[in-house]
Scaffold this motif. Structure first.
Motif, mmCIF file in Angstrom:
data_model
loop_
_atom_site.group_PDB
_atom_site.id
_atom_site.type_symbol
_atom_site.label_atom_id
_atom_site.label_comp_id
_atom_site.label_asym_id
_atom_site.label_seq_id
_atom_site.Cartn_x
_atom_site.Cartn_y
_atom_site.Cartn_z
ATOM 1 N N MET A 253 50.275 63.814 86.095
ATOM 2 C CA MET A 253 51.537 64.026 85.394
ATOM 3 C C MET A 253 51.285 64.866 84.144
ATOM 4 N N SER A 254 52.180 65.785 83.866
ATOM 5 C CA SER A 254 52.051 66.615 82.675
ATOM 6 C C SER A 254 52.327 65.768 81.435
ATOM 7 N N LYS A 255 51.750 66.209 80.309
ATOM 8 C CA LYS A 255 51.954 65.446 79.086
ATOM 9 C C LYS A 255 51.757 66.313 77.856
ATOM 10 N N PHE A 256 52.422 65.899 76.800
ATOM 11 C CA PHE A 256 52.179 66.428 75.470
ATOM 12 C C PHE A 256 51.201 65.473 74.797
ATOM 13 N N GLU A 257 50.090 65.985 74.337
ATOM 14 C CA GLU A 257 49.134 65.171 73.595
ATOM 15 C C GLU A 257 49.255 65.511 72.116
ATOM 16 N N ILE A 258 49.483 64.497 71.305
ATOM 17 C CA ILE A 258 49.515 64.644 69.851
ATOM 18 C C ILE A 258 48.128 64.246 69.340
ATOM 19 N N PHE A 259 47.574 65.083 68.470
ATOM 20 C CA PHE A 259 46.252 64.792 67.925
ATOM 21 C C PHE A 259 46.153 65.344 66.504
ATOM 22 N N ARG A 260 45.115 64.932 65.800
ATOM 23 C CA ARG A 260 44.840 65.460 64.455
ATOM 24 C C ARG A 260 43.679 66.435 64.557
ATOM 25 N N ASP A 261 43.813 67.559 63.859
ATOM 26 C CA ASP A 261 42.750 68.558 63.888
ATOM 27 C C ASP A 261 41.725 68.287 62.784
ATOM 28 N N LYS A 262 40.779 69.186 62.626
ATOM 29 C CA LYS A 262 39.698 69.001 61.648
ATOM 30 C C LYS A 262 40.202 68.931 60.214
ATOM 31 N N LYS A 263 41.360 69.510 59.966
ATOM 32 C CA LYS A 263 41.939 69.496 58.618
ATOM 33 C C LYS A 263 42.916 68.336 58.437
ATOM 34 N N ASP A 264 42.952 67.428 59.408
ATOM 35 C CA ASP A 264 43.794 66.238 59.400
ATOM 36 C C ASP A 264 45.281 66.551 59.557
ATOM 37 N N SER A 265 45.597 67.736 60.073
ATOM 38 C CA SER A 265 46.982 68.087 60.392
ATOM 39 C C SER A 265 47.305 67.590 61.797
ATOM 40 N N PHE A 266 48.568 67.380 62.057
ATOM 41 C CA PHE A 266 49.008 66.980 63.393
ATOM 42 C C PHE A 266 49.254 68.232 64.233
ATOM 43 N N ARG A 267 48.863 68.176 65.474
ATOM 44 C CA ARG A 267 49.097 69.242 66.444
ATOM 45 C C ARG A 267 49.439 68.596 67.779
ATOM 46 N N PHE A 268 49.983 69.404 68.685
ATOM 47 C CA PHE A 268 50.170 68.930 70.046
ATOM 48 C C PHE A 268 49.739 70.018 71.005
ATOM 49 N N ARG A 269 49.436 69.599 72.215
ATOM 50 C CA ARG A 269 49.172 70.541 73.304
ATOM 51 C C ARG A 269 49.908 70.024 74.527
ATOM 52 N N LEU A 270 50.345 70.977 75.343
ATOM 53 C CA LEU A 270 51.003 70.647 76.602
ATOM 54 C C LEU A 270 49.987 70.823 77.707
ATOM 55 N N LEU A 271 49.753 69.756 78.448
ATOM 56 C CA LEU A 271 48.815 69.783 79.566
ATOM 57 C C LEU A 271 49.593 69.738 80.878
ATOM 58 N N LYS B 189 53.399 63.371 61.647
ATOM 59 C CA LYS B 189 53.604 63.085 63.065
ATOM 60 C C LYS B 189 55.059 63.337 63.454
ATOM 61 N N ALA B 190 55.986 62.987 62.582
ATOM 62 C CA ALA B 190 57.412 63.192 62.872
ATOM 63 C C ALA B 190 57.713 64.686 63.057
ATOM 64 N N ALA B 191 57.142 65.534 62.217
ATOM 65 C CA ALA B 191 57.352 66.979 62.350
ATOM 66 C C ALA B 191 56.736 67.482 63.650
ATOM 67 N N CYS B 192 55.603 66.924 64.024
ATOM 68 C CA CYS B 192 54.941 67.290 65.275
ATOM 69 C C CYS B 192 55.823 66.919 66.474
ATOM 70 N N ILE B 193 56.399 65.749 66.446
ATOM 71 C CA ILE B 193 57.299 65.321 67.522
ATOM 72 C C ILE B 193 58.532 66.232 67.575
ATOM 73 N N ASN B 194 59.026 66.647 66.420
ATOM 74 C CA ASN B 194 60.138 67.602 66.408
ATOM 75 C C ASN B 194 59.717 68.933 67.035
ATOM 76 N N GLY B 195 58.457 69.331 66.833
ATOM 77 C CA GLY B 195 57.934 70.531 67.471
ATOM 78 C C GLY B 195 57.932 70.391 68.987
ATOM 79 N N ILE C 148 54.863 61.962 76.281
ATOM 80 C CA ILE C 148 54.257 62.220 74.981
ATOM 81 C C ILE C 148 53.264 61.105 74.694
ATOM 82 N N VAL C 149 52.002 61.491 74.446
ATOM 83 C CA VAL C 149 50.965 60.509 74.144
ATOM 84 C C VAL C 149 50.217 60.954 72.897
ATOM 85 N N GLU C 150 49.701 59.992 72.174
ATOM 86 C CA GLU C 150 48.872 60.294 71.009
ATOM 87 C C GLU C 150 47.430 59.985 71.370
ATOM 88 N N ILE C 151 46.552 60.909 71.057
ATOM 89 C CA ILE C 151 45.138 60.687 71.343
ATOM 90 C C ILE C 151 44.355 60.708 70.043
#
Length: 118
Positions: free
Chosen positions: A1-19, A35-41, A105-108
């Motif tokens: 199943m496809s998913k959006f993964e929410i994660f934190r990068d090296k600078k502690d910012s939130f990002r997502f990727r679509l798999l 995280k809320a802004a990331c979910i809005n993205g 949408i999942v958080e990793i």
């Protein structure tokens, strides 16, 4: 199943990727401060993924193709991987259109190793 993964990068910012269903990363977001802004993205990707005019095809410095998905205000929401051919890029856009609508949408948790100082 496809998913959006929410994660934190090296600078502690939130990002997502679509798999895609096969686990391939087809789209990666800009950095978000919360995280809320990331979910809005993610919601913006879902909303704009069905509009052909919101995709912009681009050429990297090394000559490979990629695309960005933009909001109506012109800001980039997310960017694709690099592609060697127009056909591959077109398949990437089609994959975003197909997978974004029904992706969960999942958080990793991602751990970055700090380099040892020597």
């Amino acid at each position: 199943m496809s998913k959006f993964e929410i994660f934190r990068d090296k600078k502690d910012s939130f990002r997502f990727r679509l798999l895609a269903d096969n686990g391939q990363n087809i789209l990666t977001s800009q950095a978000y401060s919360s995280k809320a802004a990331c979910i809005n993205g993610i919601k913006s990707v879902i909303r704009h993924s069905q509009n052909e005019s919101d995709f912009e095809e681009l050429l990297s410095r090394d000559g490979r193709l990629y695309f960005s998905l933009k909001a109506k205000n012109g800001l980039v929401i997310a960017t694709s991987q690099l592609y060697a051919s127009q056909q591959s890029l077109d398949q990437g856009i089609a994959s975003v259109k197909k997978n974004a609508l029904f992706a969960e949408i999942v958080e990793i948790k991602v751990q970055f190793l700090k380099q040892a100082r020597g």
